[in-house]
Design a protein around this motif. Structure first.
Motif: not given
Length: 428
Positions: A364-365, A379-382, A373-374
């Motif tokens: 995620m980082d 990021a989690r959804q992707d 990812a913004p």
């Protein structure tokens, strides 16, 4: 492809050039046709050193010289070590910047090395020659230039040429105004020293070429000819030879082989057959087959792939072509693990790159650091939706941590979000 020599009457070079759309203008066509069919001739094309590499806009005249040599004629590649210090006004709306002697000399040497890759200087039958007009222009003083050459040109004659007339509204310096006379003098020197009877060039060179023919006639130099090729245009109106990242150069250090290959792969259907005729030595039969395939199955892009293969092999060689095709397949499949380090970097040239400290990082980082990812929420959804790949493998673990063992060549991770959004991550 090896074409017949000029002594073989079954091959008509001028007719072949016309079939390929490579003849825009020609002086005394029938006379040139008869001469080409009867005996080998010497011809030249000039290339001014305006950079340390030629770009694909220069490829058409280079290949035209090659076509003449393959047909048994004697090509001369002239690098404008002298005229490059002046600047050609043709095809421009403003004055060129003047470069130093040292810069032009360096660029001249670079262009000479490049041209040596295309023409055969070692064949016993009809070796090509490489010359620089600095050799005869640099030693000419202003009085000799005006008395021995300039007196043959009236100002009215020069003003009537398109290359000059198009610049009058915005102004043209005497320096660039004189360029036409210098190029005309080049032709007369080559006519005298090398029996050069033909000059070829882009259609914007017509005025300069005919000026040379006029000078040769006034100096009693014998029958000579001029031939221009069309300036290459794209059907969508966009400038040929440009990509999103800029000009497409023939030097692989300025334009990577993969980028070069992709330029041709991305040719529009409406342009690809024309470009096959222009830029390859494929036979008419093969081009007709590819045209039929294009009409029947345009989605297969067989014509584009053959165009890319032929031109990339011609300019960069078989090994470079194989590497470009390997990179293309790796990015298409998403499996980049088979690429060596140089291929990996080349594949992702121009794509977003992030440099991180040499330590493990949470997935995620990484998405946030790479700006893939913004936000962490996105990021989690992707990740959960399966849109995130590391080195070609889908990763759906939100809490995943990327270890040093996962790095390619101990230094890189390739992050992909969706189908086409690649990011190169380098650790140091």
């Amino acid at each position: 492809m090896t074409q017949p020599t000029a002594t073989n009457q079954t091959f008509d070079l001028l007719e072949d050039l016309e079939y390929r759309g490579l003849v825009h203008q020609v002086t005394h066509r029938e006379g040139l046709h008869e001469k080409l069919q009867k005996e080998p001739i010497t011809l030249y094309c000039g290339f001014d050193p305006t950079a340390d590499s030629l770009h694909i806009g220069s490829l058409l005249p280079i290949l035209c010289l090659m076509r003449f040599q393959k047909a048994g004629h004697n090509p001369i590649a002239l690098v404008g070590g002298g005229t490059g210090l002046i600047g050609d006004p043709s095809g421009r709306t403003s004055e060129r910047s003047l470069n130093t002697d040292e810069t032009v000399a360096s660029w001249t040497a670079s262009l000479q090395r490049q041209l040596s890759r295309f023409l055969d200087f070692d064949t016993q039958a009809n070796p090509a020659k490489l010359v620089s007009n600095y050799d005869w222009l640099a030693s000419m003083n202003i009085i000799s230039f005006l008395r021995d050459v300039g007196k043959y040109f009236t100002v009215n004659y020069m003003l009537a040429k398109d290359s000059v007339d198009s610049r009058l509204a915005n102004g043209i310096s005497f320096t660039e105004f004189s360029y036409m006379i210098m190029q005309a003098y080049d032709f007369s020197v080559l006519r005298e020293q090398h029996d050069c009877a033909l000059q070829i060039g882009g259609s914007d060179q017509w005025g300069n070429i005919t000026a040379g023919l006029d000078l040769i006639g006034k100096l009693g130099g014998g029958e000579s000819f001029g031939l221009t090729m069309p300036l290459v245009t794209k059907s969508d109106g966009k400038k040929f030879g440009k990509s999103e990242s800029g000009a497409i150069w023939l030097d692989s250090s300025k334009t990577s082989v993969y980028t070069f290959y992709q330029f041709w792969i991305n040719t529009d259907d409406s342009d690809v057959i024309k470009f096959l005729k222009y830029f390859t030595f494929l036979s008419r039969e093969r081009i007709a087959e590819l045209e039929a395939e294009l009409q029947a199955h345009p989605e297969k892009r067989a014509a584009q792939r053959e165009l890319a293969r032929e031109v990339t092999r011609l300019v960069h060689g078989a090994d470079a072509l194989a590497s470009a095709e390997k990179i293309t397949e790796a990015l298409f499949s998403g499996d980049v693990t088979q690429l060596n380090e140089a291929e990996l970097v080349e594949a992702l040239e121009g794509m977003p790159t992030v440099v991180l400290a040499d330590e493990e990082i949470a997935l995620m980082d990484l998405l946030i650091a790479a700006k893939a990812a913004p936000s962490k929420r996105q990021a989690r959804q992707d990740i959960e939706s399966g849109a995130v790949y590391i080195n070609g493998e889908r990763n759906t673990a939100v809490d995943a941590v990327l270890t040093k063992e996962q790095r390619l060549h101990n230094q890189y991770l390739v992050l992909r979000r969706g189908k086409k959004n690649y990011y190169l991550v380098r650790f140091e």
